[in-house]
Design a protein around this motif. Structure first.
Motif, PDB file in Angstrom:
ATOM      1  N   GLN A 178      52.765  20.680  36.825  1.00  0.00           N
ATOM      2  CA  GLN A 178      52.788  20.457  35.392  1.00  0.00           C
ATOM      3  C   GLN A 178      51.370  20.408  34.827  1.00  0.00           C
ATOM      4  O   GLN A 178      51.152  20.606  33.645  1.00  0.00           O
ATOM      5  N   GLU A 179      50.373  20.082  35.656  1.00  0.00           N
ATOM      6  CA  GLU A 179      49.009  19.952  35.174  1.00  0.00           C
ATOM      7  C   GLU A 179      48.293  21.299  35.122  1.00  0.00           C
ATOM      8  O   GLU A 179      47.167  21.370  34.659  1.00  0.00           O
ATOM      9  N   SER A 180      48.908  22.358  35.602  1.00  0.00           N
ATOM     10  CA  SER A 180      48.275  23.677  35.610  1.00  0.00           C
ATOM     11  C   SER A 180      49.126  24.657  34.817  1.00  0.00           C
ATOM     12  O   SER A 180      50.098  25.189  35.329  1.00  0.00           O
ATOM     13  N   PRO A 181      48.800  24.895  33.535  1.00  0.00           N
ATOM     14  CA  PRO A 181      49.602  25.796  32.720  1.00  0.00           C
ATOM     15  C   PRO A 181      49.461  27.252  33.126  1.00  0.00           C
ATOM     16  O   PRO A 181      50.223  28.093  32.697  1.00  0.00           O
ATOM     17  N   SER A 182      48.431  27.559  33.945  1.00  0.00           N
ATOM     18  CA  SER A 182      48.250  28.933  34.405  1.00  0.00           C
ATOM     19  C   SER A 182      47.685  28.899  35.812  1.00  0.00           C
ATOM     20  O   SER A 182      47.259  27.850  36.306  1.00  0.00           O
ATOM     21  N   PHE A 183      47.706  30.052  36.456  1.00  0.00           N
ATOM     22  CA  PHE A 183      47.174  30.163  37.812  1.00  0.00           C
ATOM     23  C   PHE A 183      46.066  31.201  37.805  1.00  0.00           C
ATOM     24  O   PHE A 183      46.252  32.323  37.342  1.00  0.00           O
ATOM     25  N   ARG A 184      44.898  30.817  38.304  1.00  0.00           N
ATOM     26  CA  ARG A 184      43.731  31.701  38.287  1.00  0.00           C
ATOM     27  C   ARG A 184      43.463  32.190  39.708  1.00  0.00           C
ATOM     28  O   ARG A 184      43.249  31.384  40.612  1.00  0.00           O
ATOM     29  N   LEU A 185      43.470  33.495  39.868  1.00  0.00           N
ATOM     30  CA  LEU A 185      43.319  34.102  41.193  1.00  0.00           C
ATOM     31  C   LEU A 185      42.060  34.966  41.234  1.00  0.00           C
ATOM     32  O   LEU A 185      41.940  35.943  40.497  1.00  0.00           O
ATOM     33  N   ALA A 186      41.132  34.597  42.101  1.00  0.00           N
ATOM     34  CA  ALA A 186      39.934  35.408  42.311  1.00  0.00           C
ATOM     35  C   ALA A 186      40.208  36.432  43.412  1.00  0.00           C
ATOM     36  O   ALA A 186      41.031  36.188  44.293  1.00  0.00           O
ATOM     37  N   TYR A 187      39.524  37.559  43.356  1.00  0.00           N
ATOM     38  CA  TYR A 187      39.654  38.544  44.430  1.00  0.00           C
ATOM     39  C   TYR A 187      38.366  39.350  44.530  1.00  0.00           C
ATOM     40  O   TYR A 187      37.679  39.584  43.539  1.00  0.00           O
ATOM     41  N   VAL A 188      38.064  39.749  45.757  1.00  0.00           N
ATOM     42  CA  VAL A 188      36.815  40.471  46.010  1.00  0.00           C
ATOM     43  C   VAL A 188      37.072  41.971  45.982  1.00  0.00           C
ATOM     44  O   VAL A 188      38.222  42.423  46.134  1.00  0.00           O
ATOM     45  N   PRO A 189      36.034  42.792  45.776  1.00  0.00           N
ATOM     46  CA  PRO A 189      36.217  44.244  45.776  1.00  0.00           C
ATOM     47  C   PRO A 189      36.852  44.734  47.084  1.00  0.00           C
ATOM     48  O   PRO A 189      36.537  44.251  48.161  1.00  0.00           O
ATOM     49  N   GLY A 190      37.758  45.674  46.924  1.00  0.00           N
ATOM     50  CA  GLY A 190      38.479  46.212  48.075  1.00  0.00           C
ATOM     51  C   GLY A 190      39.867  45.649  48.229  1.00  0.00           C
ATOM     52  O   GLY A 190      40.739  46.266  48.840  1.00  0.00           O
ATOM     53  N   VAL A 191      40.106  44.464  47.682  1.00  0.00           N
ATOM     54  CA  VAL A 191      41.439  43.843  47.736  1.00  0.00           C
ATOM     55  C   VAL A 191      42.235  44.285  46.519  1.00  0.00           C
ATOM     56  O   VAL A 191      41.728  44.282  45.396  1.00  0.00           O
ATOM     57  N   THR A 192      43.490  44.644  46.743  1.00  0.00           N
ATOM     58  CA  THR A 192      44.378  45.050  45.648  1.00  0.00           C
ATOM     59  C   THR A 192      45.511  44.028  45.527  1.00  0.00           C
ATOM     60  O   THR A 192      46.469  44.051  46.304  1.00  0.00           O
ATOM     61  N   ALA A 221      33.704  25.556  42.456  1.00  0.00           N
ATOM     62  CA  ALA A 221      33.495  25.073  41.091  1.00  0.00           C
ATOM     63  C   ALA A 221      34.812  24.903  40.326  1.00  0.00           C
ATOM     64  O   ALA A 221      34.803  24.450  39.178  1.00  0.00           O
ATOM     65  N   GLY A 222      35.926  25.270  40.925  1.00  0.00           N
ATOM     66  CA  GLY A 222      37.212  25.139  40.253  1.00  0.00           C
ATOM     67  C   GLY A 222      37.456  26.188  39.204  1.00  0.00           C
ATOM     68  O   GLY A 222      38.319  26.017  38.340  1.00  0.00           O
ATOM     69  N   GLU A 223      36.697  27.283  39.268  1.00  0.00           N
ATOM     70  CA  GLU A 223      36.888  28.358  38.293  1.00  0.00           C
ATOM     71  C   GLU A 223      38.072  29.248  38.647  1.00  0.00           C
ATOM     72  O   GLU A 223      38.488  30.078  37.842  1.00  0.00           O
ATOM     73  N   ALA A 224      38.600  29.098  39.851  1.00  0.00           N
ATOM     74  CA  ALA A 224      39.817  29.786  40.274  1.00  0.00           C
ATOM     75  C   ALA A 224      40.589  28.839  41.171  1.00  0.00           C
ATOM     76  O   ALA A 224      40.000  27.985  41.849  1.00  0.00           O
ATOM     77  N   ASP A 225      41.909  28.974  41.173  1.00  0.00           N
ATOM     78  CA  ASP A 225      42.755  28.093  41.990  1.00  0.00           C
ATOM     79  C   ASP A 225      42.812  28.561  43.442  1.00  0.00           C
ATOM     80  O   ASP A 225      42.956  27.746  44.359  1.00  0.00           O
ATOM     81  N   ALA A 226      42.731  29.856  43.647  1.00  0.00           N
ATOM     82  CA  ALA A 226      42.745  30.436  44.992  1.00  0.00           C
ATOM     83  C   ALA A 226      42.102  31.809  44.895  1.00  0.00           C
ATOM     84  O   ALA A 226      41.859  32.323  43.792  1.00  0.00           O
ATOM     85  N   GLY A 227      41.827  32.402  46.036  1.00  0.00           N
ATOM     86  CA  GLY A 227      41.193  33.711  45.987  1.00  0.00           C
ATOM     87  C   GLY A 227      41.385  34.498  47.271  1.00  0.00           C
ATOM     88  O   GLY A 227      41.558  33.931  48.352  1.00  0.00           O
ATOM     89  N   PHE A 228      41.372  35.803  47.127  1.00  0.00           N
ATOM     90  CA  PHE A 228      41.314  36.699  48.279  1.00  0.00           C
ATOM     91  C   PHE A 228      39.832  36.904  48.591  1.00  0.00           C
ATOM     92  O   PHE A 228      39.093  37.468  47.779  1.00  0.00           O
ATOM     93  N   VAL A 229      39.416  36.434  49.745  1.00  0.00           N
ATOM     94  CA  VAL A 229      38.001  36.420  50.096  1.00  0.00           C
ATOM     95  C   VAL A 229      37.801  37.131  51.430  1.00  0.00           C
ATOM     96  O   VAL A 229      38.757  37.440  52.141  1.00  0.00           O
ATOM     97  N   ARG A 230      36.537  37.346  51.750  1.00  0.00           N
ATOM     98  CA  ARG A 230      36.197  37.897  53.063  1.00  0.00           C
ATOM     99  C   ARG A 230      35.716  36.752  53.954  1.00  0.00           C
ATOM    100  O   ARG A 230      34.918  35.915  53.546  1.00  0.00           O
ATOM    101  N   LEU A 231      36.252  36.733  55.169  1.00  0.00           N
ATOM    102  CA  LEU A 231      35.864  35.700  56.130  1.00  0.00           C
ATOM    103  C   LEU A 231      34.476  36.003  56.680  1.00  0.00           C
ATOM    104  O   LEU A 231      34.052  37.166  56.702  1.00  0.00           O
TER     105      LEU A 231
END
Length: 253
Positions: free
Chosen positions: A5-19, A52-62
């Motif tokens: 309820q505290e998150s009206p939207s979901f922010r997803l980060a992704y790196v180049p190459g990820v679709t 920084a909390g600018e995205a809730d989750a992200g597709f990243v490179r390990l």
């Protein structure tokens, strides 16, 4: 855990190459009232954006800092060398780093590989980005080793690529700050893992009970009803009595 309820939207980060299109489509089908916002970041920027909390989750490179982030590895990419279409390397189906020893290889500042020592002859300068390096490859002044998804992302008609069998590889993961595992993050984890709509969050739902009533335990459910003798059905008693009566010898007349 923080409620959705505290998150009206979901922010997803992704790196180049990820679709992320497939997962975004499923999200929109299942959670049409919760908008998903995409944020493209470089591989180097991704951890800072999540911290920084600018995205809730992200597709990243390990790799990522596992003392701060949770991560679900998804796949490891094939590494390829990007070359002009008329280059001699195109005669082979795959190459090794030794085959590239005499070639000028670009090592851009946003390179996702952690090279112990970049292979090949060093270029006159390090391009700022992978896109800049691809332009230099097209100009015929050097080659570039990248994950296959980046070769596809920067595809040009005059360039092609070949797998490099012994090059470092890059793995992609879904990652998020462990202390910020919200319900919406759990929802997205379920989508990425291919869970059905009824098990998206991965949490076991508790059965509903009526207010003021406790769920009977197994022992209570087996307690005999009033008016019955414990552990015995009255009908079995009558059958037993009848059987005893039939067993008595008849009097002779």
């Amino acid at each position: 855990m923080t409620g959705s309820q505290e998150s009206p939207s979901f922010r997803l980060a992704y790196v180049p190459g990820v679709t992320p299109a497939k997962w975004v489509r499923i999200w929109n089908e299942r959670l049409p009232d919760i908008p998903l916002t995409l944020l493209q970041v470089t591989a180097a920027e991704a951890p800072g954006v999540l911290r920084a909390g600018e995205a809730d989750a992200g597709f990243v490179r390990l790799p990522v800092d596992r003392t701060f982030f949770s991560a679900i590895p998804l796949y490891t990419e094939t590494s390829v060398v990007v070359v002009p279409k008329d280059h001699l390397i195109t005669a082979a189906e795959e190459v090794s780093l030794d085959d590239l020893a005499d070639e000028v290889l670009f090592h851009p500042l946003d390179d996702v590989f952690d090279w112990a020592g970049p292979p090949g002859e060093p270029a006159f300068e390090r391009p700022a980005t992978t896109a800049d390096a691809v332009e230099l490859v097209a100009a015929g002044v050097g080659l570039l080793v990248v994950p296959q998804s980046l070769a596809r992302l920067h595809h040009r008609r005059d360039l092609t690529y070949r797998p490099v069998v012994d090059a470092p590889q890059s793995s992609v993961a879904l990652s998020w700050p462990e202390e910020a595992t919200t319900d919406l993050v759990e929802d997205f984890i379920g989508i990425v893992r291919g869970r059905t709509v009824n098990s998206t969050r991965g949490r076991t739902a508790q059965p509903e009970t009526q207010p003021g009533r406790k769920r009977p335990d197994a022992a209570a459910r087996q307690k005999p009803a009033a008016g019955r003798t414990s552990g015995r059905d009255p009908r079995s008693r009558s059958v037993g009595a009848k059987s005893t009566k039939r067993g008595k010898p008849r009097r002779r007349s």
